[in-house]
Each structure stands twice: as C-alpha cells, then as structure tokens.
Design a protein around this motif. Structure first.
Motif, PDB file in Angstrom:
ATOM      1  N   GLU A   1       0.826  -1.208   0.000  1.00  6.10           N
ATOM      2  CA  GLU A   1       0.000   0.000   0.000  1.00  6.10           C
ATOM      3  C   GLU A   1       0.863   1.261   0.000  1.00  6.10           C
ATOM      4  O   GLU A   1       0.541   2.247  -0.681  1.00  6.10           O
ATOM      5  N   ASP A   2       1.949   1.229   0.750  1.00  3.04           N
ATOM      6  CA  ASP A   2       2.841   2.400   0.783  1.00  3.04           C
ATOM      7  C   ASP A   2       3.423   2.674  -0.594  1.00  3.04           C
ATOM      8  O   ASP A   2       3.461   3.813  -1.068  1.00  3.04           O
ATOM      9  N   ARG A   3       3.894   1.622  -1.234  1.00  4.42           N
ATOM     10  CA  ARG A   3       4.483   1.807  -2.565  1.00  4.42           C
ATOM     11  C   ARG A   3       3.435   2.290  -3.560  1.00  4.42           C
ATOM     12  O   ARG A   3       3.709   3.149  -4.400  1.00  4.42           O
ATOM     13  N   ALA A   4       2.227   1.738  -3.477  1.00  5.94           N
ATOM     14  CA  ALA A   4       1.176   2.163  -4.401  1.00  5.94           C
ATOM     15  C   ALA A   4       0.801   3.616  -4.137  1.00  5.94           C
ATOM     16  O   ALA A   4       0.496   4.366  -5.069  1.00  5.94           O
ATOM     17  N   PHE A   5       0.853   4.001  -2.882  1.00  6.66           N
ATOM     18  CA  PHE A   5       0.508   5.392  -2.555  1.00  6.66           C
ATOM     19  C   PHE A   5       1.494   6.355  -3.219  1.00  6.66           C
ATOM     20  O   PHE A   5       1.105   7.385  -3.787  1.00  6.66           O
ATOM     21  N   ALA A   6       2.762   6.007  -3.166  1.00  2.00           N
ATOM     22  CA  ALA A   6       3.777   6.852  -3.805  1.00  2.00           C
ATOM     23  C   ALA A   6       3.521   6.937  -5.311  1.00  2.00           C
ATOM     24  O   ALA A   6       3.608   8.007  -5.927  1.00  2.00           O
ATOM     25  N   LEU A   7       3.158   5.797  -5.868  1.00  4.44           N
ATOM     26  CA  LEU A   7       2.888   5.732  -7.306  1.00  4.44           C
ATOM     27  C   LEU A   7       1.700   6.621  -7.692  1.00  4.44           C
ATOM     28  O   LEU A   7       1.755   7.404  -8.653  1.00  4.44           O
ATOM     29  N   VAL A   8       0.618   6.501  -6.942  1.00  4.39           N
ATOM     30  CA  VAL A   8      -0.600   7.259  -7.252  1.00  4.39           C
ATOM     31  C   VAL A   8      -0.333   8.750  -7.059  1.00  4.39           C
ATOM     32  O   VAL A   8      -0.789   9.590  -7.856  1.00  4.39           O
TER      33      VAL A   8
END
Ligand code: ARG
Length: 589
Positions: free
Chosen positions: A410-417
C-alpha cells in the motif's frame, strides 16, 4: 437467435444435433470443438477427422455433410468453412456478435449466463488454513489468494461454494505453548499484539524443553491435560484460537476473504474413532508396530514393497491422531454434512504425497462403504522466492510477515498514485493505493501458472504496463473516463440503435469480449485462475487498439452507440473478471 453465454457449447450442441440427424451420433461422432486460431475463425471442430478415419470415409465429405445438416439458426449466426483435411471453422457474424453483446450487458447477466456449468453443485474449498498461535507470513499468501479466486470462479459458474478455513489448531506444539504461557505470559503484550506474544511464548517454551529434560515432561503433561479436557488448559487453548482468528481476519479483510466456516483440525477430534473403525473393518488399514496404517500396493511409492515404505499414518503408535487422521475425518464430514459434490484443498506442492495418499484412501474407503464420492482436487502451488531465486526473507533474514508485506504494497502504491495524480485528495489517493497495492500483490500471484515458483518483485507487480494489476485497473479507469468526459452514466450507456461492429478493431474487440466465456470456463475447469488473467490482459490490449483506431464520440448515432456499447461491455467484462480474481476496481486512478 439467442446465443448462450458460452458460444462454444452452442456450436458443440448444434454439431451433435446435425450428426444425430445424419445417424452419425450413434456411430460415435464427437464434435471436438475448441477455440480457433483467430486467423481461421472463432471456433474449430475437429471431430469429423477422427470419425471419418475410423469409418474409412473421406473426412472432408463427412464434414460437408454435417455442415449441410446444421440448423438454420446456426447457419445464420456463423460464417462456416471447411479447412484442411476436414476441420470445420466457425466465425461469428457481426450481427451475432452484436446480439451476444446485447444480451450480456451487466455483471449480473454475465453471471446468470455462466451459471450453468456447476448448477446445483456444492463445492467445499479449503484454503488459507494457517496454523494458529503464529502470524501469517509470506508463505501463506498464495493459498489465500488462489483459493479465493477459485471460490469466486466456482460460484460464478453456478456452484454453491462453502469456504472452509481448515485451521491447524491442534497438535503437540500446544503443550509447549501452554508451558511457556503459564510461566512467562506478559498481559500488556497480550493486550497489544496477542499473536506476537504467543509466538514469543512458544519460542520460550520450546527452548526451555529440550529432549530428555524434566521440563519437556511437564510440557507433555500440559498437552495430555488439554487432550483430556482440563478446563484451564482448554480455556487457554480456546483463547489462542480466538486471538489467532482475530489476527487472521485483519488479513482476510484486506484480501476480501470471508470464510463460512473455520473448522480446524480440533473440530475432528471426536470424529477420528469412526475413521479408525471403518478403515479397520473394511480391511484397508492394518497394524504396523502398533500404528494403524494404509498401504497402496498399486502405487510405486506408497506400496509396502516400496524402497522406503511410506504408509499413510491413520493412527500413530501412541494412539494419537495426526494430520492424516483428521483429514480423513474431514473428507467424510464434507461429504456427509455439506453434501459436497467437489472438494478443493489449496496448499503448497510439498503436501502432494499427503493428498495423493489421502485421496487414494478415501476412494477405497468410500467405495467399500458405498458412500457417494465427491470430486477431489488438490490444488498446489510453487514457492514464493525473491528475485535471486531464494526464499523471500527480510534484510535481517527473518520470514516476511504478511501484514508487513501488505503494508508495504500500500505504501508503494501510494507513492505511485501520488506521482501520477497529485491533484486527487489524499483520502482518495489512500483508497486507490489500497486497491492498487493489494491488487498488485494478488494479481502478481494469479497472473502466472500457479504450479510455477513465484518470483516476488515489487517493480514488476507495480508496473503500469505489462500483465499487472495497475495496468488492468488503469484500463478500467480509462474506459470509465470516456463516459465521464462525455457526461454519460456508464451504468446506463446510450447504446440503443447500435449497429453491428464493422471496423477490424471493433470486430477484434467484440470477438475478444465473447471469449470471456471460454476464459472463465478454462480457468474454472482447470482450477487455474491465470487463464482468466491472461484473457483480461489481452482484452485490455484489444481495447487499446480499438480506442487508438476508432473515435468513440462521433456524430453518426448508430456508430456512436455501437462504440459506446463496446466500451461499456469492455468495462463490465474487465470489472467482472477482476472481481473474480478478488480485486477491487476503481472509478479513476
Ligand atoms: N494447516 C496446514 C498448513 O499450514 C494446511 C491445511 C490444509 N488443509 C488440509 N485439509 N490439510 O500447512
């Protein structure tokens, strides 16, 4: 004509009816319909070949005879051509494509259409099934993710699915855990992270009770007390199960999993005596140095003459039950109580021998007792490794906890989004990150053949192109944005008056949409979700090609309506497919 959801089945039935009219069915003609190479058509029937050979006839002549005898509706729906030595190719005509797309216009109607395959059947799916008093780690991911996708596929094709979490909640480890708990339990730690504390107590208990020590005798005495129903130890054990399930549930919530039952090994404690009795009275089990075992002499590795005899251990020499005993009782319970037509157990491939022996034993036992035998499937999967091919570990060499892994996703996806759509409000970015991050982890697992080892790579699973969750979720969001920009509600697309697909890209996309039914059938029959994943990836590709070639919002109302129809059906098929794989889809990304 009303084509059914699974068009290949219609072709199969039409060919059978034609063969019947010609008197070929009773001589053993089988249509042998499969999905064709797109260069030749949508479906191909190969059956005339084998049949004509057997009957010493000309295969092309037989094929032509059958084609001529096809009913008028089928003739009208397909372009039909003979090819090679007697293959029959079927290509859906544009009007038939439009009719199919007209009929399957929502997730619900796709489901109704697909529901015939397992109609009226009950399937018990045993998945996740971790051991209690321990945290779930990365090794527990695959069973949960693959099992849930299989449940959804079976339910989609009409089965009543019973999700059963077969917890490992019984065994000798509880003696040591109780020993540790009674000496060193820390109430504060239990209140904040119970399962972490139980792991600590088990380790302490285990270290304090080496082989031959008096402490080990004490731990064994705790186990015997538990087995004999001592109220204090039973209460402790119950607490262990409760806190474990509560911790597991936090993971299941994030993965979209809800079990109907958590019937762990302990549930079968009072059901193993019947197993011992029936396997003995039918002569299947025998005494071997005090233990009750089953050999399978027809099997090279499970025969009594095997190089290293490895019988199925129904009851141990000390009289205790074990993994084999409870699994035998479980098979019977699922058959009698749930009236299962099919049982699926999802575990890693290393349990292959256990389930092979279990299923062999169950088949003989049920036959001897005249019990109805359900279909039995052991669904296996390979290991999760790091990019170096070795078991996935944290930098300090510990196993990776599932909770930490999902947090990181989720953290990595948050950075991506945040990089892609910084203008979205933070709460929405967090929500998107949850769907993308968890979806990426699920989809990385489901997009490849489960039998292979699975190489865990953050970069690959979070890539915005390739066969990944972000790519597919983004494809969904892109279709939605067409409707949004045109001020249209995708739930009620203005598709009235749509003409049949015409351009090469429209036709290719329409054909791909109809193939959803083949992908669902293949994935379900083989219990391999990656067939559906691959299909969705190809569908997204066909959609991109269509979108690049054909403008959607054009003036001609019939053309606009049909293109909106194609957009809408792409949307519902992508969403339905991703939901079947356990993913949550998004409005925008
Ligand atoms: N608890 C077992 C494990 O962690 C898996 C159980 C699978 N189901 C079964 N009926 N044996 O390996």
């Amino acid at each position: 004509m009303d084509l059914p959801f699974h068009v290949a089945s219609h072709v199969d039935l039409a060919l059978r009816a034609a063969a019947n009219r010609l008197g070929l069915a009773e001589r053993g003609f089988q249509p042998e319909v499969r999905v064709a190479d797109p260069a030749h058509g949508d479906f191909q029937a190969n059956g005339a070949l084998a049949f004509a050979k057997r009957e010493k006839q000309n295969p092309r002549a037989v094929a032509q005879q059958i084609v001529d005898a096809l009913d008028a509706d089928t003739q009208a729906a397909f372009d039909i051509a003979l090819a090679g030595p007697g293959f029959i190719n079927f290509r859906l005509k544009p009007a038939a494509l439009l009719a199919w797309l007209g009929r399957y216009d929502s997730e619900e109607h796709l489901h109704t259409g697909a529901s015939s395959a397992h109609a009226q059947q009950t399937w018990v799916v045993d998945y996740s099934s971790p051991n209690t008093a321990k945290q779930m780690h990365v090794g527990h991911l695959r069973s949960a993710v693959i099992g849930e996708a299989i449940c959804r596929l079976l339910a989609f094709t009409g089965a009543r699915v019973i999700r059963d979490n077969h917890l490992g909640d019984w065994g000798t480890q509880f003696g040591k855990l109780i020993y540790g708990y009674k000496r060193w339990a820390d109430p504060a730690a239990l209140a904040t992270d119970a399962i972490e504390e139980l792991e600590r107590l088990y380790k302490l208990g285990n270290n304090a009770t080496p082989e031959g020590s008096p402490a080990l005798d004490e731990a064994r005495a705790e186990l015997v007390k538990l087995q004999n129903g001592d109220p204090e130890n039973v209460a402790l054990w119950q607490k262990f199960s409760e806190v474990s399930l509560a911790a597991f549930q936090q993971i299941y919530d994030r993965l979209g999993i809800t079990f109907d039952h958590n019937l762990g090994e302990s549930f079968y404690n009072d059901k193993v005596d019947r197993v011992y009795r029936e396997l003995t009275e039918t002569g299947l089990a025998e005494n071997s140095n005090g233990a009750l075992v089953v050999f399978h002499d027809e099997h090279p590795r499970f025969s009594r003459n095997a190089e290293r005899p490895n019988p199925f251990m129904v009851r141990k020499a000390d009289g205790a039950s074990g993994y084999a005993s409870t699994d035998l009782a479980t098979a019977l319970y699922r058959t009698e109580h749930f009236k299962a037509d099919g049982i699926v157990v999802v575990t890693d491939f290393r349990q292959g021998d256990h389930f092979e022996q279990l299923f062999l034993t169950v088949k003989k036992w049920f036959a001897a007792k005249n019990y109805r035998l359900p279909e039995l499937h052991h669904v296996t999967f390979g290991a999760v490794t790091g990019e170096d091919g070795k078991a996935l570990k944290t930098r300090s060499g510990d196993v990776i906890k599932l909770k930490a892994l999902l947090d990181e996703a989720e953290d990595r996806a948050f950075a991506l989004v945040t990089e892609k759509s910084p203008e979205f409000p933070e709460t929405e970015r967090r929500d998107i990150a949850r769907a993308v991050g968890i979806g990426a982890v699920q989809y990385a697992d489901l997009s490849q053949n489960r039998s292979s080892n699975y190489v865990f790579s953050w970069d690959k699973m979070l890539a915005l192109d390739g066969n990944t969750a972000p790519y597919l979720l983004y494809a969904v969001a892109r279709v939605r944005s067409i409707f949004r920009k045109a001020g249209l509600d995708p739930a009620q697309p203005p598709t009235a008056g749509a003409s049949a697909p015409e351009t090469p890209q429209e036709l290719a996309l329409a054909r791909k949409l109809v193939q959803f039914s083949d992908a669902v059938q293949l994935a379900t029959n083989q219990l391999r979700p990656h067939f559906l994943g691959l299909y969705l990836y190809e569908l997204a590709g066909a959609y991109s090609a269509f979108y690049a070639a054909d403008k959607v919002i054009v003036d001609d109302p019939a053309v606009r309506a049909r293109r909106l129809l194609l957009c809408h059906r792409t949307l519902i098929v992508l969403e339905t497919g991703l939901h079947l794989l356990g993913l949550r889809t998004l409005e925008r990304m």
